[in-house]
Design a protein around this motif. Sequence first.
Motif, PDB file in Angstrom:
ATOM      1  N   GLU A 260      76.131  39.441 -78.448  1.00  0.00           N
ATOM      2  CA  GLU A 260      75.640  38.136 -77.975  1.00  0.00           C
ATOM      3  C   GLU A 260      75.780  37.085 -79.080  1.00  0.00           C
ATOM      4  O   GLU A 260      76.107  35.920 -78.816  1.00  0.00           O
ATOM      5  CB  GLU A 260      74.184  38.233 -77.491  1.00  0.00           C
ATOM      6  CG  GLU A 260      73.976  39.106 -76.249  1.00  0.00           C
ATOM      7  CD  GLU A 260      74.603  38.538 -74.973  1.00  0.00           C
ATOM      8  OE1 GLU A 260      74.912  37.327 -74.929  1.00  0.00           O
ATOM      9  OE2 GLU A 260      74.804  39.320 -74.019  1.00  0.00           O
ATOM     10  N   ASN A 261      75.542  37.498 -80.319  1.00  0.00           N
ATOM     11  CA  ASN A 261      75.726  36.574 -81.450  1.00  0.00           C
ATOM     12  C   ASN A 261      77.188  36.151 -81.580  1.00  0.00           C
ATOM     13  O   ASN A 261      77.491  35.011 -81.937  1.00  0.00           O
ATOM     14  CB  ASN A 261      75.287  37.227 -82.766  1.00  0.00           C
ATOM     15  CG  ASN A 261      73.798  37.495 -82.799  1.00  0.00           C
ATOM     16  OD1 ASN A 261      73.032  36.802 -82.120  1.00  0.00           O
ATOM     17  ND2 ASN A 261      73.380  38.488 -83.567  1.00  0.00           N
ATOM     18  N   TYR A 263      79.380  35.900 -79.127  1.00  0.00           N
ATOM     19  CA  TYR A 263      79.671  34.910 -78.090  1.00  0.00           C
ATOM     20  C   TYR A 263      79.073  33.554 -78.468  1.00  0.00           C
ATOM     21  O   TYR A 263      79.714  32.508 -78.304  1.00  0.00           O
ATOM     22  CB  TYR A 263      79.117  35.369 -76.738  1.00  0.00           C
ATOM     23  CG  TYR A 263      79.748  36.646 -76.219  1.00  0.00           C
ATOM     24  CD1 TYR A 263      81.089  36.944 -76.482  1.00  0.00           C
ATOM     25  CD2 TYR A 263      79.013  37.572 -75.478  1.00  0.00           C
ATOM     26  CE1 TYR A 263      81.663  38.125 -76.019  1.00  0.00           C
ATOM     27  CE2 TYR A 263      79.592  38.746 -75.011  1.00  0.00           C
ATOM     28  CZ  TYR A 263      80.907  39.015 -75.287  1.00  0.00           C
ATOM     29  OH  TYR A 263      81.481  40.176 -74.831  1.00  0.00           O
ATOM     30  N   ALA A 264      77.839  33.587 -78.998  1.00  0.00           N
ATOM     31  CA  ALA A 264      77.167  32.330 -79.372  1.00  0.00           C
ATOM     32  C   ALA A 264      77.951  31.615 -80.483  1.00  0.00           C
ATOM     33  O   ALA A 264      78.119  30.387 -80.452  1.00  0.00           O
ATOM     34  CB  ALA A 264      75.743  32.626 -79.826  1.00  0.00           C
ATOM     35  N   ARG A 265      78.445  32.374 -81.448  1.00  0.00           N
ATOM     36  CA  ARG A 265      79.242  31.775 -82.528  1.00  0.00           C
ATOM     37  C   ARG A 265      80.519  31.139 -81.971  1.00  0.00           C
ATOM     38  O   ARG A 265      80.920  30.045 -82.393  1.00  0.00           O
ATOM     39  CB  ARG A 265      79.574  32.838 -83.594  1.00  0.00           C
ATOM     40  CG  ARG A 265      80.446  32.312 -84.738  1.00  0.00           C
ATOM     41  CD  ARG A 265      80.585  33.327 -85.880  1.00  0.00           C
ATOM     42  NE  ARG A 265      81.017  34.634 -85.444  1.00  0.00           N
ATOM     43  CZ  ARG A 265      82.266  34.958 -85.117  1.00  0.00           C
ATOM     44  NH1 ARG A 265      83.233  34.063 -85.201  1.00  0.00           N
ATOM     45  NH2 ARG A 265      82.558  36.187 -84.705  1.00  0.00           N
ATOM     46  N   GLU A 268      79.593  27.874 -80.442  1.00  0.00           N
ATOM     47  CA  GLU A 268      79.275  26.887 -81.481  1.00  0.00           C
ATOM     48  C   GLU A 268      80.559  26.337 -82.127  1.00  0.00           C
ATOM     49  O   GLU A 268      80.702  25.124 -82.321  1.00  0.00           O
ATOM     50  CB  GLU A 268      78.373  27.548 -82.533  1.00  0.00           C
ATOM     51  CG  GLU A 268      77.681  26.539 -83.438  1.00  0.00           C
ATOM     52  CD  GLU A 268      76.736  27.208 -84.448  1.00  0.00           C
ATOM     53  OE1 GLU A 268      76.383  28.401 -84.247  1.00  0.00           O
ATOM     54  OE2 GLU A 268      76.384  26.541 -85.436  1.00  0.00           O
TER      55      GLU A 268
END
Lengths: 359, 359
Positions: A260-261, A263-265, A268
Amino acid sequence: MHKKLFIPGPVEVRKDVLEKMATPMIGHRSADASFLQRRISDNLRKIFYTQSEILLSTSSGSGLMEGAIRCCTAKKAAVFSVGAFGKRWYEMALNNNVKADLFEVPMGEAVTPEMVDKALSTGEYDLVAVTHNETSTGVMNPIKEIGKVVSKYDDIIFIVDAVSSAVGTKIEVDEWGIDILITSTQKAIGLPPGMSICTFSNKAKERAEKVPNRGFYLDLLALYKYIQKKDYQYPSTPSLSHMFALDYQLDYILNKEGIENRYARHIELAKMVRAWAKKHFELFADEKHLSNTVTAIKNTRAIEVGALNKELAARGFAISNGYGTLKDKTFRIAHMADCTIEDMKDLLKNINEILKLED
Amino acid sequence: MHKKLFIPGPVEVRKDVLEKMATPMIGHRSADASFLQRRISDNLRKIFYTQSEILLSTSSGSGLMEGAIRCCTAKKAAVFSVGAFGKRWYEMALNNNVKADLFEVPMGEAVTPEMVDKALSTGEYDLVAVTHNETSTGVMNPIKEIGKVVSKYDDIIFIVDAVSSAVGTKIEVDEWGIDILITSTQKAIGLPPGMSICTFSNKAKERAEKVPNRGFYLDLLALYKYIQKKDYQYPSTPSLSHMFALDYQLDYILNKEGIENRYARHIELAKMVRAWAKKHFELFADEKHLSNTVTAIKNTRAIEVGALNKELAARGFAISNGYGTLKDKTFRIAHMADCTIEDMKDLLKNINEILKLED
């Protein structure tokens, strides 16, 4: 001097991942090879949210794209293209005597679920092929919504080219009704090129059983049967170097960075590049369907892209010119794999300096 | 614990070669990629004594074998098999709707030029496919003599699977009339698996132009045309890691070890293993057609091959059991790539100790 790659593949690969490419060889018919390849498949199933089998092919993504359309079209394929790689898929069908129709949208636009619905309502097709993420235009197609339309019809195989998106953006394979999701190592996964990966549903398997003339090396059904029988060993010697690096990187993605991190990166990074592009240029793609892994930028300042890339090269960076007919009219910045926020800030700062743009 | 590989591929790879697999990425559409791939082709042309173009494919040797028989058979292929890999070639033809006949010899025997002559005299065939070196039986076919027969007939394409022999034994591609010679990286070249290589004659090119339905990823004519047009860049992203390692290793072979020294070392290794095998067991293959890269040994002492390999593993070595139906009836020791005389002495000494044989 090494140039840090911000091109839409091959991507910049972390040093610790590269080092895994230098792992000493093992026998490809050994228990060690079975263990390694089974663990890779198990981890990929988690990342793709699927119960389907995973097939690994020592080929580029094009290899599995060809295998998928050839092995799973019994009647006729509907290929929805938003750029170069969609057209390539159609060409692959024709080159294998597979019946297919090409549905195109103007460059920069996305495929709509309505287009797919209209095509399928004719009853002519038994396979839908869509590019998820088109690196030539920076468009990301609404695969989830298209999947919903496909699921309304009986016996349609849904195959998706996610070569430049998978593992950089969330794709729920089973939930979205995808039978074959294809990707390869040199994009958001963050490995060197040389191996491609796909999911292979039971429905795809049953279809392939009815299709004669599937070839040998790219026959997905033969791969599937072999790995079932031989405990995840492959019919031909696979690229073990990629297996070692992929296994290591999947552990990193799942257990160190966290999926999930990751994908979030990617989101961003994408937002940062889009904001920069809109401040100094324009976005090429439809804003409702922007890619999370690569941004195509309209060259509204008529800069010399080649000259920019030359100056960037001297500073240790590489970006991409526009693809094909979009050369010089657009340029592209990829933001995928293990690219950090700091890496991207650094790139944009250097472009600003070269082009004398304000930060 | 790492086991030094004496199996017929993947082979043991030198540490300095493995390290090249960890080279940072470059763009596959860059001048650097063109330069690298052009130099690889130039060096391979020297090693194969040919003026033909060289094609590189990110696939195992099976990929190019399939591409060759599919792209270059217009009428019917005559496939001469001496074991598992010859049969695989025939299967590849059938799986692509390519007409083919299979000519087999008993396991352990070689294809004779007379057999080929008889088949071609029917006028039915326009392609001859022969395995040069059959790892399942340790037979090396008389390709030079077969080439002479093929050259008597007009318009026959001669394709040779030299996956497990090329660069370990001398093959004069042009002199012997070979149109497509196929090999891959994980055998006598001494690299990890993941890339295959072939020569592609003008005659093969002209034939392929007349064959429709050649597919996409394994279409040799498409590869040929693309590298001509794009200065040795490939249509799909190739395994750059293999390119870096291959480039390094070809320089080593040509300029450090020397190609003739490499062939001489392979012969010396082969003689050593054969002498050992004849002292303690028997050779499986016809003595007139023994392979220079792998020896299949008749298990006349009825040893437990699995148990031997287990004990060898504990000492850091791996050899191969017999292939398929020859399992336990034979076992195999490969002597190719960068295996040294000392390596082989060490292996045989350890086998002698385990089996309580005299040195």
